[in-house]
Design a protein around this motif. Structure first.
Motif, PDB file in Angstrom:
ATOM      1  N   ASP A  87      -8.479  -8.393   1.193  1.00  0.00           N
ATOM      2  CA  ASP A  87      -8.512  -7.103   1.885  1.00  0.00           C
ATOM      3  C   ASP A  87      -7.711  -6.057   1.114  1.00  0.00           C
ATOM      4  O   ASP A  87      -8.057  -4.871   1.101  1.00  0.00           O
ATOM      5  CB  ASP A  87      -7.909  -7.240   3.289  1.00  0.00           C
ATOM      6  N   ILE A  88      -6.623  -6.522   0.502  1.00  0.00           N
ATOM      7  CA  ILE A  88      -5.695  -5.635  -0.218  1.00  0.00           C
ATOM      8  C   ILE A  88      -5.331  -6.287  -1.544  1.00  0.00           C
ATOM      9  O   ILE A  88      -5.162  -7.509  -1.618  1.00  0.00           O
ATOM     10  CB  ILE A  88      -4.414  -5.395   0.615  1.00  0.00           C
ATOM     11  N   ALA A 228      -6.778  -0.700  -1.578  1.00  0.00           N
ATOM     12  CA  ALA A 228      -7.866  -1.287  -0.797  1.00  0.00           C
ATOM     13  C   ALA A 228      -9.086  -0.394  -0.910  1.00  0.00           C
ATOM     14  O   ALA A 228      -9.005   0.757  -1.365  1.00  0.00           O
ATOM     15  CB  ALA A 228      -7.454  -1.444   0.665  1.00  0.00           C
ATOM     16  N   LEU A 233      -9.633   1.130   4.606  1.00  0.00           N
ATOM     17  CA  LEU A 233      -8.598   2.032   5.100  1.00  0.00           C
ATOM     18  C   LEU A 233      -9.104   2.907   6.253  1.00  0.00           C
ATOM     19  O   LEU A 233      -8.313   3.353   7.084  1.00  0.00           O
ATOM     20  CB  LEU A 233      -8.091   2.915   3.955  1.00  0.00           C
ATOM     21  N   LYS A 236     -10.054  -0.071   9.226  1.00  0.00           N
ATOM     22  CA  LYS A 236      -8.869  -0.834   9.644  1.00  0.00           C
ATOM     23  C   LYS A 236      -7.613   0.039   9.529  1.00  0.00           C
ATOM     24  O   LYS A 236      -6.563  -0.414   9.070  1.00  0.00           O
ATOM     25  CB  LYS A 236      -8.716  -2.083   8.776  1.00  0.00           C
ATOM     26  N   LYS A 237      -7.735   1.256   9.948  1.00  0.00           N
ATOM     27  CA  LYS A 237      -6.652   2.227   9.800  1.00  0.00           C
ATOM     28  C   LYS A 237      -5.353   1.742  10.440  1.00  0.00           C
ATOM     29  O   LYS A 237      -4.268   1.877   9.862  1.00  0.00           O
ATOM     30  CB  LYS A 237      -7.081   3.561  10.417  1.00  0.00           C
ATOM     31  N   ALA A 240      -3.811  -0.998   8.293  1.00  0.00           N
ATOM     32  CA  ALA A 240      -3.262  -0.452   7.054  1.00  0.00           C
ATOM     33  C   ALA A 240      -1.907   0.215   7.291  1.00  0.00           C
ATOM     34  O   ALA A 240      -0.980   0.067   6.482  1.00  0.00           O
ATOM     35  CB  ALA A 240      -4.243   0.547   6.440  1.00  0.00           C
ATOM     36  N   GLU A 241      -1.780   0.921   8.415  1.00  0.00           N
ATOM     37  CA  GLU A 241      -0.498   1.574   8.699  1.00  0.00           C
ATOM     38  C   GLU A 241       0.568   0.546   9.079  1.00  0.00           C
ATOM     39  O   GLU A 241       1.734   0.675   8.679  1.00  0.00           O
ATOM     40  CB  GLU A 241      -0.654   2.612   9.802  1.00  0.00           C
ATOM     41  N   THR A 244       1.758  -0.991   5.888  1.00  0.00           N
ATOM     42  CA  THR A 244       2.644  -0.086   5.155  1.00  0.00           C
ATOM     43  C   THR A 244       4.019  -0.020   5.803  1.00  0.00           C
ATOM     44  O   THR A 244       5.041   0.040   5.110  1.00  0.00           O
ATOM     45  CB  THR A 244       2.030   1.323   5.087  1.00  0.00           C
TER      46      THR A 244
END
Length: 336
Positions: A87-88, A228, A233, A236-237, A240-241, A244
């Motif tokens: 995913d990343i 990604a 992003l 799957k916002k 992702a946050e 982070t």
């Protein structure tokens, strides 16, 4: 009799009430955990904040279950990301630029920076007490993969020291990324560019000697970032946050703690590395400010990356910061 009947009814009602409460409590759904697959370009103490964030449970606090896989080499890591094997990706920012040059419909975006300068070191086969860069001239130089961040930064530094890597040294680039260290140990090259902890292990074993740090020479740039697909992003916002935010906690923890404390936390990721080597490596990285203290990739750093790629002949035109750097999540977690 009436009194007994009333007592029976009250008892039944109490039991039903307790059962209902228990049933409601037991049926409450548990917090959903989302799996996030990370492909890291190599296993290195250079990435200590990532391992701290995992080991200290910062990702779990955000409801994320991290599945970490090492995919040696930027090309393999990017292939894994593009083929949905991860995913990343944790890899050099240059890889996102290469993908964008192919007119990708689903571009790869840099959204969280991990390291902010080069993490490799120049290792000499022979011990040199007073090293100067001109001592590389005429020597066999075992470099990194062409077009990869380590090699491009290496060439950038050499050129800034008035050394032409194509003419002044015998540049060897036919060794796979995963085998560079073993090739040097087997006798290939007078000098080699290595990551830690390999460089320090070689020094301890007498196989080589660290004579210079490329990170001190190159200046700040997005050497390794989490990236990604743009679709991930967007879709799957929230994940992702959260990712982070957990990373930021790890970065802040590393910045606030000693090399000894950091080594204790990440030791499970480096079981074959002696503790004294780990501490020394982390100390070296902290002293040269290799670890980014927050996930925000700055425009000035991006512009230096573009300059490095142009100097290496790997980029003919500018790629704008706004096109491939996503700052929303980094800005949000820093502000909150």
């Amino acid at each position: 009799m009436k009194r007994l009947w009333k007592y029976f009814l009250l008892t039944c009602m109490s039991v039903l009430f307790i059962s209902a409460c228990t049933s409601t409590k037991d049926s409450t759904p548990e917090t959903k955990t989302e799996k996030v697959r990370i492909a890291e370009v190599t296993r290195s103490l250079f990435y200590a904040p990532q391992y701290v964030a995992i080991s200290k449970g910062f990702f779990k606090e955000e409801g994320l279950d991290i599945e970490l896989t090492t995919t040696p080499g930027g090309d393999k890591t990017m292939t894994t990301l593009l083929s949905n094997g991860a995913d990343i990706a944790l890899v050099g920012s240059e890889t996102s630029i290469y993908v964008s040059l192919q007119d990708a419909n689903n571009p790869i975006l840099n959204f969280a920076q991990l390291t902010q300068n080069d993490g490799t070191f120049l290792v000499s086969r022979e011990k040199i007490n007073n090293f100067t860069w001109d001592q590389l001239k005429g020597k066999d130089y075992l470099g990194q993969r062409k077009g990869g961040m380590p090699q491009m930064v290496g060439e950038y530094v050499l050129k800034n020291r008035n050394i032409d890597p194509q003419k002044d040294v015998n540049l060897i680039q036919n060794v796979d990324f995963a085998n560079i260290a073993s090739a040097f140990a087997s006798g290939t090259g007078d000098f080699v560019q290595l990551f830690e902890p390999t460089a320090s292990i070689f020094e301890k074993e007498g196989k080589g000697y660290i004579v210079a740090a490329f990170g001190k020479e190159s200046g700040a740039l997005p050497y390794t970032t989490f990236m990604a697909k743009e679709s991930f992003l967007k879709d799957k916002k929230d994940i992702a946050e959260k990712f982070t935010r957990a990373l930021y906690k790890g970065q802040q923890w590393v910045d606030a703690h000693s090399p000894e404390e950091i080594a204790d936390v990440v030791v499970d990721y480096f079981k074959e590395t002696p503790k004294d080597i780990m501490i020394n490596v982390i100390k070296r990285y902290k002293e040269q400010h290799a670890y980014a203290t927050n996930p925000l990739l700055e425009k000035e750093e991006w512009n230096r990356l573009i300059d490095v790629m142009k100097t290496a002949g790997q980029l003919k035109e500018d790629i704008s910061y706004e096109k491939l750097v996503h700052t929303e999540f980094a800005n949000n977690v820093i502000k909150k």
